[in-house]
Design a protein around this motif. Structure first.
Motif, PDB file in Angstrom:
ATOM      1  N   LYS A 130      58.059  -1.841   5.416  1.00  0.00           N
ATOM      2  CA  LYS A 130      56.779  -2.493   5.684  1.00  0.00           C
ATOM      3  C   LYS A 130      56.556  -2.472   7.191  1.00  0.00           C
ATOM      4  CE  LYS A 130      54.480  -6.904   5.737  1.00  0.00           C
ATOM      5  NZ  LYS A 130      54.751  -8.322   5.852  1.00  0.00           N
ATOM      6  N   VAL A 131      55.574  -1.686   7.645  1.00  0.00           N
ATOM      7  CA  VAL A 131      55.302  -1.550   9.078  1.00  0.00           C
ATOM      8  C   VAL A 131      54.518  -2.771   9.549  1.00  0.00           C
ATOM      9  CG1 VAL A 131      54.158  -0.159  10.834  1.00  0.00           C
ATOM     10  CG2 VAL A 131      55.306   0.956   8.932  1.00  0.00           C
ATOM     11  N   VAL A 132      55.007  -3.394  10.628  1.00  0.00           N
ATOM     12  CA  VAL A 132      54.363  -4.568  11.203  1.00  0.00           C
ATOM     13  C   VAL A 132      53.440  -4.155  12.337  1.00  0.00           C
ATOM     14  CG1 VAL A 132      54.751  -6.757  12.386  1.00  0.00           C
ATOM     15  CG2 VAL A 132      56.303  -6.040  10.571  1.00  0.00           C
ATOM     16  N   ALA A 133      53.934  -3.302  13.255  1.00  0.00           N
ATOM     17  CA  ALA A 133      53.127  -2.892  14.408  1.00  0.00           C
ATOM     18  C   ALA A 133      53.517  -1.492  14.835  1.00  0.00           C
ATOM     19  CB  ALA A 133      53.330  -3.862  15.565  1.00  0.00           C
ATOM     20  N   THR A 134      52.548  -0.743  15.344  1.00  0.00           N
ATOM     21  CA  THR A 134      52.823   0.579  15.901  1.00  0.00           C
ATOM     22  C   THR A 134      52.278   0.629  17.321  1.00  0.00           C
ATOM     23  OG1 THR A 134      50.757   1.455  15.019  1.00  0.00           O
ATOM     24  CG2 THR A 134      52.732   1.792  13.691  1.00  0.00           C
ATOM     25  N   GLU A 164      60.456 -16.150  14.730  1.00  0.00           N
ATOM     26  CA  GLU A 164      60.016 -14.788  15.051  1.00  0.00           C
ATOM     27  C   GLU A 164      59.909 -13.952  13.779  1.00  0.00           C
ATOM     28  OE1 GLU A 164      61.636 -13.827  19.494  1.00  0.00           O
ATOM     29  OE2 GLU A 164      63.116 -13.903  17.894  1.00  0.00           O
ATOM     30  N   VAL A 165      60.868 -14.090  12.891  1.00  0.00           N
ATOM     31  CA  VAL A 165      60.846 -13.343  11.634  1.00  0.00           C
ATOM     32  C   VAL A 165      59.641 -13.763  10.804  1.00  0.00           C
ATOM     33  CG1 VAL A 165      62.081 -12.899   9.482  1.00  0.00           C
ATOM     34  CG2 VAL A 165      63.334 -13.014  11.628  1.00  0.00           C
ATOM     35  N   LYS A 166      59.374 -15.079  10.747  1.00  0.00           N
ATOM     36  CA  LYS A 166      58.230 -15.560   9.965  1.00  0.00           C
ATOM     37  C   LYS A 166      56.913 -15.057  10.550  1.00  0.00           C
ATOM     38  CE  LYS A 166      60.468 -19.591   8.081  1.00  0.00           C
ATOM     39  NZ  LYS A 166      60.366 -21.009   7.789  1.00  0.00           N
ATOM     40  N   ILE A 179      55.501 -11.177  20.332  1.00  0.00           N
ATOM     41  CA  ILE A 179      55.515 -11.708  18.965  1.00  0.00           C
ATOM     42  C   ILE A 179      54.974 -13.131  19.075  1.00  0.00           C
ATOM     43  CG2 ILE A 179      56.915 -12.341  16.966  1.00  0.00           C
ATOM     44  CD1 ILE A 179      58.911 -10.201  17.820  1.00  0.00           C
ATOM     45  N   PRO A 180      53.738 -13.375  18.626  1.00  0.00           N
ATOM     46  CA  PRO A 180      53.130 -14.695  18.832  1.00  0.00           C
ATOM     47  C   PRO A 180      53.908 -15.796  18.126  1.00  0.00           C
ATOM     48  CG  PRO A 180      51.728 -13.305  17.480  1.00  0.00           C
ATOM     49  CD  PRO A 180      52.881 -12.468  17.902  1.00  0.00           C
ATOM     50  N   GLU A 181      53.714 -17.021  18.621  1.00  0.00           N
ATOM     51  CA  GLU A 181      54.402 -18.162  18.022  1.00  0.00           C
ATOM     52  C   GLU A 181      53.983 -18.323  16.569  1.00  0.00           C
ATOM     53  OE1 GLU A 181      53.733 -21.626  20.364  1.00  0.00           O
ATOM     54  OE2 GLU A 181      55.200 -21.019  21.866  1.00  0.00           O
ATOM     55  N   ARG A 202      52.178  -9.996  12.623  1.00  0.00           N
ATOM     56  CA  ARG A 202      51.667 -10.242  13.963  1.00  0.00           C
ATOM     57  C   ARG A 202      52.678  -9.802  15.008  1.00  0.00           C
ATOM     58  NH1 ARG A 202      50.869 -16.285  13.952  1.00  0.00           N
ATOM     59  NH2 ARG A 202      49.850 -15.939  15.943  1.00  0.00           N
ATOM     60  N   ALA A 203      52.335  -8.782  15.785  1.00  0.00           N
ATOM     61  CA  ALA A 203      53.162  -8.313  16.896  1.00  0.00           C
ATOM     62  C   ALA A 203      52.356  -7.328  17.725  1.00  0.00           C
ATOM     63  CB  ALA A 203      54.434  -7.655  16.399  1.00  0.00           C
ATOM     64  N   ASN A 204      52.756  -7.165  18.995  1.00  0.00           N
ATOM     65  CA  ASN A 204      52.080  -6.226  19.885  1.00  0.00           C
ATOM     66  C   ASN A 204      53.135  -5.496  20.707  1.00  0.00           C
ATOM     67  OD1 ASN A 204      50.456  -4.847  21.612  1.00  0.00           O
ATOM     68  ND2 ASN A 204      49.349  -6.623  22.380  1.00  0.00           N
ATOM     69  N   LEU A 205      53.195  -4.175  20.563  1.00  0.00           N
ATOM     70  CA  LEU A 205      54.190  -3.355  21.250  1.00  0.00           C
ATOM     71  C   LEU A 205      53.655  -2.653  22.490  1.00  0.00           C
ATOM     72  CD1 LEU A 205      55.754  -1.526  18.174  1.00  0.00           C
ATOM     73  CD2 LEU A 205      56.705  -3.448  19.393  1.00  0.00           C
TER      74      LEU A 205
END
Length: 158
Positions: free
Chosen positions: A8-12, A36-38, A66-68, A44-47
């Motif tokens: 399952k891709v979260v962010a690219t 962070e895992v939740k 990785i937002p709160e 929700r993440a930004n690379l």
């Protein structure tokens, strides 16, 4: 037995492929806190600003946002903290040699869950110059136009 199966891709990091030439990729695990895992499971993440570095024989991931966690309490994490990467010793040595050789950097390309475990795909990347970026865009545009021409020609022939 993990609860989840598959990937399952979260962010690219699409900008990384534009800014850098990716030489080789590595898959690394991440040391994360519970919130962070939740937050990642919510997608929700930004690379985009992230990078990795080797320090003291360990690999670290920095500036990945990785937002709160929205329902977290005082146990919530800092959104841009430095996170440890889990790699084999041989991989860390290879990465440190590539980076110390000069001109190369470690860029996170994807953040995803693989069978319930958080992973990051690292790329050993070399920065592109402005004319390289234009060349890549031109090649992509030429390829698209050629496919369009072939598609219309095949439709006319039928």
């Amino acid at each position: 037995m993990p609860r989840e199966q598959g990937e399952k891709v979260v962010a690219t990091n699409r900008r990384a492929r534009h800014e850098y030439t990716i030489e080789k990729t590595y898959e690394a695990g991440l040391v994360l806190t519970g919130t962070e895992v939740k937050s990642l499971r919510q997608g929700r993440a930004n690379l985009s600003d992230g990078y990795a570095f080797i320090d003291g024989g360990e690999a670290w991931l920095d500036a990945v946002h990785i937002p709160e966690y929205s329902q977290g309490t005082w146990t919530n994490h800092s959104s841009k903290r430095t996170r440890k990467l889990l790699l084999h010793r041989e991989e860390i040595v290879k990465l440190s040699h590539a980076v110390s050789a000069g001109g190369y950097t470690l860029v996170p390309l994807r953040l995803y869950f693989l069978d319930g475990r958080a992973k990051v795909e690292l790329g050993v990347a070399k920065g592109k110059r402005e004319f390289d970026k234009r060349q890549t865009l031109r090649e992509r545009q030429d390829k698209r136009e050629a496919e369009r021409a072939m598609r219309t020609r095949n439709r006319m022939g039928e």
